[in-house]
Write a protein that holds these residues in place. Sequence first.
Motif, PDB file in Angstrom:
ATOM      1  N   THR A  65       0.844  -1.196   0.000  1.00  0.00           N
ATOM      2  CA  THR A  65       0.000   0.000   0.000  1.00  0.00           C
ATOM      3  C   THR A  65       0.880   1.247   0.000  1.00  0.00           C
ATOM      4  N   ALA A  66       0.246   2.389  -0.142  1.00  0.00           N
ATOM      5  CA  ALA A  66       0.978   3.657  -0.135  1.00  0.00           C
ATOM      6  C   ALA A  66       1.592   3.928   1.228  1.00  0.00           C
ATOM      7  N   GLU A  67       1.026   3.366   2.289  1.00  0.00           N
ATOM      8  CA  GLU A  67       1.536   3.604   3.648  1.00  0.00           C
ATOM      9  C   GLU A  67       2.526   2.543   4.110  1.00  0.00           C
ATOM     10  N   GLY A  68       2.573   1.393   3.447  1.00  0.00           N
ATOM     11  CA  GLY A  68       3.460   0.325   3.888  1.00  0.00           C
ATOM     12  C   GLY A  68       2.976  -1.015   3.379  1.00  0.00           C
ATOM     13  N   LEU A  69       2.834  -1.985   4.295  1.00  0.00           N
ATOM     14  CA  LEU A  69       2.438  -3.341   3.914  1.00  0.00           C
ATOM     15  C   LEU A  69       1.309  -3.817   4.821  1.00  0.00           C
ATOM     16  N   GLU A  70       0.496  -4.735   4.293  1.00  0.00           N
ATOM     17  CA  GLU A  70      -0.570  -5.363   5.065  1.00  0.00           C
ATOM     18  C   GLU A  70      -0.416  -6.875   5.003  1.00  0.00           C
ATOM     19  N   TYR A  71      -0.800  -7.521   6.093  1.00  0.00           N
ATOM     20  CA  TYR A  71      -0.693  -8.983   6.225  1.00  0.00           C
ATOM     21  C   TYR A  71      -1.999  -9.480   6.827  1.00  0.00           C
ATOM     22  N   GLU A  72      -2.627 -10.452   6.183  1.00  0.00           N
ATOM     23  CA  GLU A  72      -3.919 -10.931   6.663  1.00  0.00           C
ATOM     24  C   GLU A  72      -4.017 -12.440   6.515  1.00  0.00           C
ATOM     25  N   ALA A  73      -4.488 -13.103   7.578  1.00  0.00           N
ATOM     26  CA  ALA A  73      -4.706 -14.541   7.525  1.00  0.00           C
ATOM     27  C   ALA A  73      -5.903 -14.861   6.638  1.00  0.00           C
TER      28      ALA A  73
ATOM     29  N   ALA B 120     -16.360 -22.844  26.039  1.00  0.00           N
ATOM     30  CA  ALA B 120     -15.256 -21.892  25.885  1.00  0.00           C
ATOM     31  C   ALA B 120     -14.772 -21.853  24.439  1.00  0.00           C
ATOM     32  N   LEU B 121     -14.716 -23.024  23.805  1.00  0.00           N
ATOM     33  CA  LEU B 121     -14.312 -23.092  22.402  1.00  0.00           C
ATOM     34  C   LEU B 121     -15.326 -22.365  21.519  1.00  0.00           C
ATOM     35  N   LYS B 122     -16.612 -22.601  21.751  1.00  0.00           N
ATOM     36  CA  LYS B 122     -17.642 -21.957  20.954  1.00  0.00           C
ATOM     37  C   LYS B 122     -17.624 -20.442  21.148  1.00  0.00           C
ATOM     38  N   ARG B 123     -17.312 -19.989  22.358  1.00  0.00           N
ATOM     39  CA  ARG B 123     -17.265 -18.550  22.588  1.00  0.00           C
ATOM     40  C   ARG B 123     -16.138 -17.907  21.773  1.00  0.00           C
ATOM     41  N   ALA B 124     -14.973 -18.549  21.752  1.00  0.00           N
ATOM     42  CA  ALA B 124     -13.851 -18.005  20.976  1.00  0.00           C
ATOM     43  C   ALA B 124     -14.211 -17.920  19.496  1.00  0.00           C
ATOM     44  N   VAL B 125     -14.920 -18.938  18.998  1.00  0.00           N
ATOM     45  CA  VAL B 125     -15.293 -18.938  17.588  1.00  0.00           C
ATOM     46  C   VAL B 125     -16.373 -17.895  17.319  1.00  0.00           C
ATOM     47  N   ARG B 126     -17.322 -17.714  18.233  1.00  0.00           N
ATOM     48  CA  ARG B 126     -18.359 -16.695  18.041  1.00  0.00           C
ATOM     49  C   ARG B 126     -17.740 -15.298  18.046  1.00  0.00           C
ATOM     50  N   PHE B 127     -16.690 -15.108  18.843  1.00  0.00           N
ATOM     51  CA  PHE B 127     -15.980 -13.829  18.801  1.00  0.00           C
ATOM     52  C   PHE B 127     -15.340 -13.626  17.433  1.00  0.00           C
ATOM     53  N   ALA B 128     -14.692 -14.672  16.918  1.00  0.00           N
ATOM     54  CA  ALA B 128     -14.039 -14.565  15.614  1.00  0.00           C
ATOM     55  C   ALA B 128     -15.057 -14.331  14.498  1.00  0.00           C
ATOM     56  N   MET B 129     -16.253 -14.875  14.647  1.00  0.00           N
ATOM     57  CA  MET B 129     -17.296 -14.638  13.643  1.00  0.00           C
ATOM     58  C   MET B 129     -17.696 -13.163  13.614  1.00  0.00           C
ATOM     59  N   GLY B 130     -17.645 -12.504  14.766  1.00  0.00           N
ATOM     60  CA  GLY B 130     -17.975 -11.087  14.816  1.00  0.00           C
ATOM     61  C   GLY B 130     -16.877 -10.209  14.255  1.00  0.00           C
ATOM     62  N   ALA B 131     -15.652 -10.730  14.207  1.00  0.00           N
ATOM     63  CA  ALA B 131     -14.512  -9.997  13.638  1.00  0.00           C
ATOM     64  C   ALA B 131     -13.732 -10.980  12.767  1.00  0.00           C
ATOM     65  N   PRO B 132     -14.294 -11.357  11.609  1.00  0.00           N
ATOM     66  CA  PRO B 132     -13.687 -12.428  10.809  1.00  0.00           C
ATOM     67  C   PRO B 132     -12.366 -12.053  10.163  1.00  0.00           C
ATOM     68  N   ARG B 133     -12.066 -10.748  10.070  1.00  0.00           N
ATOM     69  CA  ARG B 133     -10.826 -10.328   9.423  1.00  0.00           C
ATOM     70  C   ARG B 133     -10.013  -9.453  10.364  1.00  0.00           C
ATOM     71  N   VAL B 134      -8.728  -9.769  10.467  1.00  0.00           N
ATOM     72  CA  VAL B 134      -7.782  -8.946  11.212  1.00  0.00           C
ATOM     73  C   VAL B 134      -6.585  -8.699  10.296  1.00  0.00           C
ATOM     74  N   VAL B 135      -6.285  -7.434  10.057  1.00  0.00           N
ATOM     75  CA  VAL B 135      -5.191  -7.050   9.160  1.00  0.00           C
ATOM     76  C   VAL B 135      -4.067  -6.448   9.995  1.00  0.00           C
ATOM     77  N   LEU B 136      -2.873  -7.005   9.847  1.00  0.00           N
ATOM     78  CA  LEU B 136      -1.692  -6.436  10.495  1.00  0.00           C
ATOM     79  C   LEU B 136      -1.033  -5.471   9.516  1.00  0.00           C
ATOM     80  N   ARG B 137      -0.748  -4.264   9.979  1.00  0.00           N
ATOM     81  CA  ARG B 137      -0.168  -3.244   9.104  1.00  0.00           C
ATOM     82  C   ARG B 137       1.267  -2.949   9.511  1.00  0.00           C
ATOM     83  N   TYR B 138       2.117  -2.857   8.492  1.00  0.00           N
ATOM     84  CA  TYR B 138       3.522  -2.499   8.685  1.00  0.00           C
ATOM     85  C   TYR B 138       3.742  -1.167   7.983  1.00  0.00           C
ATOM     86  N   TYR B 139       3.663  -0.100   8.763  1.00  0.00           N
ATOM     87  CA  TYR B 139       3.801   1.228   8.178  1.00  0.00           C
ATOM     88  C   TYR B 139       5.274   1.519   7.862  1.00  0.00           C
TER      89      TYR B 139
END
Length: 312
Positions: free
Chosen positions: A196-204, A289-308
Amino acid sequence: SRLVAREIRRHGEDPIFAPAPPLESLRTILSCAATDLPGEPVHVRDGDSAERTQIMILDISRTYFCAETDPEQRTYVDLPPEHPGKAAGQCGMLLRHMYDTRKAADGWHSEYAGTLAETLGFEVGDASACVFWHREKRLRCSVYGDDFTVTGPKRELDWMKQELEKLYELTEGARLGPGPNDDKEGRVLNRAVRWTAEGLEYEADPRHVQILATQLGLATGRSKTVATPGVKAKAGDPDGDELEPERQAIFRSATMKLAYLAMDRPELEFASKEVARRMQGPTEAAWQALKRAVRFAMGAPRVVLRYYRQPT
């Protein structure tokens, strides 16, 4: 199709391991591409310059067949039925490693490490035998199996690719950079890397969240998401009954998928670790506990790490 040979480890033989870098090595390559390091020339961001910084993603084809076997540790294989020597009771001795033989991965590591260090002049990393640095050409490389991720000046990346093409059949998956014709997105180990213009992005790969939701029966559209991946257990909380064998198998499989996803999702690391502690005898509480972790991930399915981009 791919030609393979099955080798069975005999009783008393030690298993053979080939080194693989941690994901931190790949992320370090991205960080180095975005950072002007002390004592080194600053990155060239001019899209028209032959010295501009790029990230090259290479895939080597048929890697194990590239590695010669050790004549002191011979591997013999049964001949296929159509071979004329089969009827005579003959067998074959491998001159090159084959897929599914125990020494193949280690043989390929020795092959490419020797090429990079002895032929091309790279130095092997201190922390991992799968990371390499070329001091003169300012190239940094991480190798995961047959995937090479390299950052450095365009001119030097072209040189490295040409040298590797003399020895191996390869495919360049992407060449990320600031130039108008440079790629802006590529995939490494099913992770997306973007320039990107600001740096790099990394996403699972976000598909892992959907796979987990389906496996746990949460992909019906009626499952609510939660704001946190876990809650602190209180003393005296009931643990519940132990899961029946069928759900134990699902629990263990999903827990390992969650742990794989957590390698790229820092907010899931603690919840994943706590769930994994119950692998031996999972209970109803561990299941929830496992289902709760997955339900959290369903609410935020994408996480992008940025390297400015950052200066020294």
